[in-house]
Design a protein around this motif. Structure first.
Motif, PDB file in Angstrom:
ATOM      1  N   LEU A 421       0.831  -1.208   0.000  1.00 20.65           N
ATOM      2  CA  LEU A 421       0.000   0.000   0.000  1.00 20.65           C
ATOM      3  C   LEU A 421       0.867   1.260   0.000  1.00 20.65           C
ATOM      4  O   LEU A 421       0.526   2.257  -0.652  1.00 20.65           O
ATOM      5  N   ASN A 422       2.000   1.222   0.708  1.00 16.54           N
ATOM      6  CA  ASN A 422       2.897   2.376   0.706  1.00 16.54           C
ATOM      7  C   ASN A 422       3.486   2.612  -0.678  1.00 16.54           C
ATOM      8  O   ASN A 422       3.560   3.758  -1.148  1.00 16.54           O
ATOM      9  N   LEU A 423       3.895   1.529  -1.349  1.00 17.21           N
ATOM     10  CA  LEU A 423       4.426   1.655  -2.701  1.00 17.21           C
ATOM     11  C   LEU A 423       3.354   2.172  -3.653  1.00 17.21           C
ATOM     12  O   LEU A 423       3.613   3.060  -4.475  1.00 17.21           O
ATOM     13  N   GLY A 424       2.136   1.633  -3.535  1.00 14.29           N
ATOM     14  CA  GLY A 424       1.059   2.108  -4.392  1.00 14.29           C
ATOM     15  C   GLY A 424       0.768   3.578  -4.183  1.00 14.29           C
ATOM     16  O   GLY A 424       0.578   4.326  -5.153  1.00 14.29           O
ATOM     17  N   TRP A 425       0.760   4.017  -2.939  1.00 15.57           N
ATOM     18  CA  TRP A 425       0.473   5.422  -2.643  1.00 15.57           C
ATOM     19  C   TRP A 425       1.583   6.343  -3.169  1.00 15.57           C
ATOM     20  O   TRP A 425       1.308   7.374  -3.780  1.00 15.57           O
ATOM     21  N   SER A 426       2.842   5.960  -2.956  1.00 15.40           N
ATOM     22  CA  SER A 426       3.951   6.816  -3.398  1.00 15.40           C
ATOM     23  C   SER A 426       3.998   6.914  -4.921  1.00 15.40           C
ATOM     24  O   SER A 426       4.234   7.994  -5.480  1.00 15.40           O
ATOM     25  N   ARG A 427       3.762   5.801  -5.618  1.00 15.94           N
ATOM     26  CA  ARG A 427       3.752   5.862  -7.084  1.00 15.94           C
ATOM     27  C   ARG A 427       2.554   6.637  -7.592  1.00 15.94           C
ATOM     28  O   ARG A 427       2.636   7.329  -8.613  1.00 15.94           O
ATOM     29  N   LEU A 428       1.441   6.569  -6.880  1.00 15.05           N
ATOM     30  CA  LEU A 428       0.269   7.349  -7.280  1.00 15.05           C
ATOM     31  C   LEU A 428       0.563   8.841  -7.226  1.00 15.05           C
ATOM     32  O   LEU A 428       0.129   9.601  -8.101  1.00 15.05           O
ATOM     33  N   GLN A 429       1.337   9.261  -6.225  1.00 14.86           N
ATOM     34  CA  GLN A 429       1.690  10.681  -6.136  1.00 14.86           C
ATOM     35  C   GLN A 429       2.541  11.109  -7.334  1.00 14.86           C
ATOM     36  O   GLN A 429       2.356  12.196  -7.892  1.00 14.86           O
TER      37      GLN A 429
END
Length: 495
Positions: A421-429
């Motif tokens: 979830l952290n990776l998904g959130w950071s890439r989404l930014q």
């Protein structure tokens, strides 16, 4: 504090430097030279994408007692091994996001990109590290299981799923392949939903006692389509609903957008007809997450006034619609109200008794559990079973993981979710900053994970192949967006 969070989420971890210094990597150099001369393996990632697409094309239409899906998963595993051991150096062919997007839009570069999607997304990610760690814990649980042969069966299935994840994470690095694989799943789900709706219209007899016969909702038929179980069908449709919604924004032409909107309506309608309370809980959580992430994506282009009010207004409207539907639609009201009657509902009472027995199993083997798989569970559970409450699983994902792999396995699984979830959130930014439309797939994947988890708290259909493959598709989808930390990539380019 920031460095602690980065270490916890493995944000600065890179396998590329290890790989360049690995003796095993050097030992496999003859295989890499053979791959360069192999016509088939030049298109290895594209062939892998075909195998992955076949999995999602046939999964809902084959029953669990058939071997076709197992054979296909085995083929995916063997092909991934072949690709991995013969893979060349990934350090000399990197593209920036803009260069890759330009190449993808170029007809001349289309097939070349499918065969070699570029190396801005490395083959190994922090998610891979946690997946391997979880596999290792499961291996230890199998070795120490009181029913080793039964646990080995579950461990072999888990291994196939995890290798499928690795293959998907590899091939989905290409935006074109990513869109195609998702599209194939959505088309399969459209067929499944259409048949489910047809069952509702023509009337269908229940294949099992899925509703308390004393409940007012017992007279309402629950559709199950090709999957044979309404709860399983509901879990299968959750990713389809999220991905069809974001496809409305991710697909660029009006024809695909209209098709995605049609898929959204059909899938959501079929989900309602399943009568699955767990599926509805997952849908509610998924809907709130989707709205929050979509608002976050668009809020930079909203007027200043709506940047503050749009999210609470939207969430409030969704909550109001859900409450109004529960109050007005009688079958929905009956099913939802049964959630809160405790043991007075036979389905609730059954799950509560199973959960109590599973907790006792966990207390007896709290460290590494009894070993993975339903065969191991069925071998041990009868010793703890309460009278008249036989069960095939723990009916709760956290309890199932804890009973199979103990507290160590549950902790590892929670760590995997955190990193994902952290990776998904950071890439989404990062994608949001450049307005890259591929970010919508990330939104769908993140919302789906949380929706499936919410459903999984009260059911374990997540372990069935039709749903488990979709769970790992969402994990792989997020992993496919991974890029090297800037400082690591710079260091590698200087080597």
């Amino acid at each position: 504090m920031n460095s602690i969070w980065q270490n916890l989420t493995l944000s600065t971890l890179s396998f590329q430097q290890w790989r360049s210094a690995s003796y095993l990597h050097r030992f496999l150099s003859p295989l890499r030279r053979w791959r360069q001369s192999s016509f088939m393996l030049r298109w290895g990632d594209l062939l892998g994408a075909v195998l992955v697409s076949l999995v999602f094309a046939i999964a809902p239409f084959v029953s669990d007692d058939k071997s076709s899906l197992a054979v296909l998963l085995t083929a995916c595993a063997g092909f991934w091994v072949l690709l991995t051991v013969s893979d060349g150096d990934t350090g000399n062919d990197r593209h920036t996001a803009n260069e890759l997007q330009t190449e993808l839009l170029s007809p001349q570069g289309f097939w070349q990109t499918l065969a070699n999607p570029g190396r801005s997304s490395p083959l190994a990610t922090p998610i891979h590290f946690l997946v391997v760690l979880y596999w290792g814990v499961s291996a230890a649980a199998t070795a120490l299981s009181p029913v080793k042969r039964a646990a080995l069966t579950g461990f072999s299935k888990l291994t196939l799923y995890l290798i499928l994840f690795a293959l998907m994470a590899r091939v989905l690095r290409s935006p074109r392949v990513r869109s195609w694989v998702i599209g194939i799943y959505l088309h399969a789900a459209l067929l499944v939903s259409s048949y489910g709706i047809q069952q509702k219209i023509s009337g269908v007899a229940a294949l099992a006692t899925w509703v308390d016969p004393t409940s007012p909702s017992a007279k309402e038929p629950r559709v199950y389509s090709y999957l044979g179980n309404p709860n399983l069908l509901a879990a299968y449709l959750l990713p389809a609903i999220a991905l069809s919604l974001v496809a409305v924004f991710a697909w660029r032409r009006w024809g695909p957008k209209l098709l995605a909107a049609t898929m959204l309506v059909v899938n959501a309608t079929c989900l309602y007809y399943t009568g699955s309370r767990g599926g509805w809980i997952g849908f509610a959580v998924m809907a709130f997450v989707l709205l929050a992430l979509l608002f976050h994506w668009w809020n930079v282009s909203l007027p200043r006034f709506w940047r503050t009010l749009a999210l609470p207004t939207g969430l409030g409207l969704i909550a109001a619609v859900i409450v109004l539907a529960v109050l007005v639609v009688e079958p929905l009201r009956d099913r939802v109200s049964s959630i809160f009657v405790g043991r007075n509902d036979s389905s609730n009472n059954f799950r509560i008794n199973v959960w109590g027995a599973v907790v006792e199993m966990i207390k007896d083997r709290p460290i590494l559990g009894i070993g993975p798989g339903n065969v191991a569970f069925n071998s041990i559970y009868p010793r703890y079973q309460r009278p008249r409450f036989s069960a095939l699983s723990a009916y709760s994902i956290p309890l199932e993981i804890a009973v199979e792999t103990g507290i160590i396995g549950l902790t590892c699984f929670a760590w995997l979710l955190l990193v994902t979830l952290n990776l998904g959130w950071s890439r989404l930014q990062q994608l949001r900053a450049v307005r890259n439309q591929d970010g919508f797939w990330l939104i769908g994947a993140i919302a789906t994970l949380l929706g499936l988890l919410s459903h999984g708290f009260v059911d374990t259909v997540w372990y069935r192949p039709q749903v488990n493959t979709l769970w790992w598709l969402m994990i792989a989808l997020i992993a496919s967006y991974y890029t090297l930390p800037a400082e690591t990539q710079t260091a590698l380019e200087d080597v």
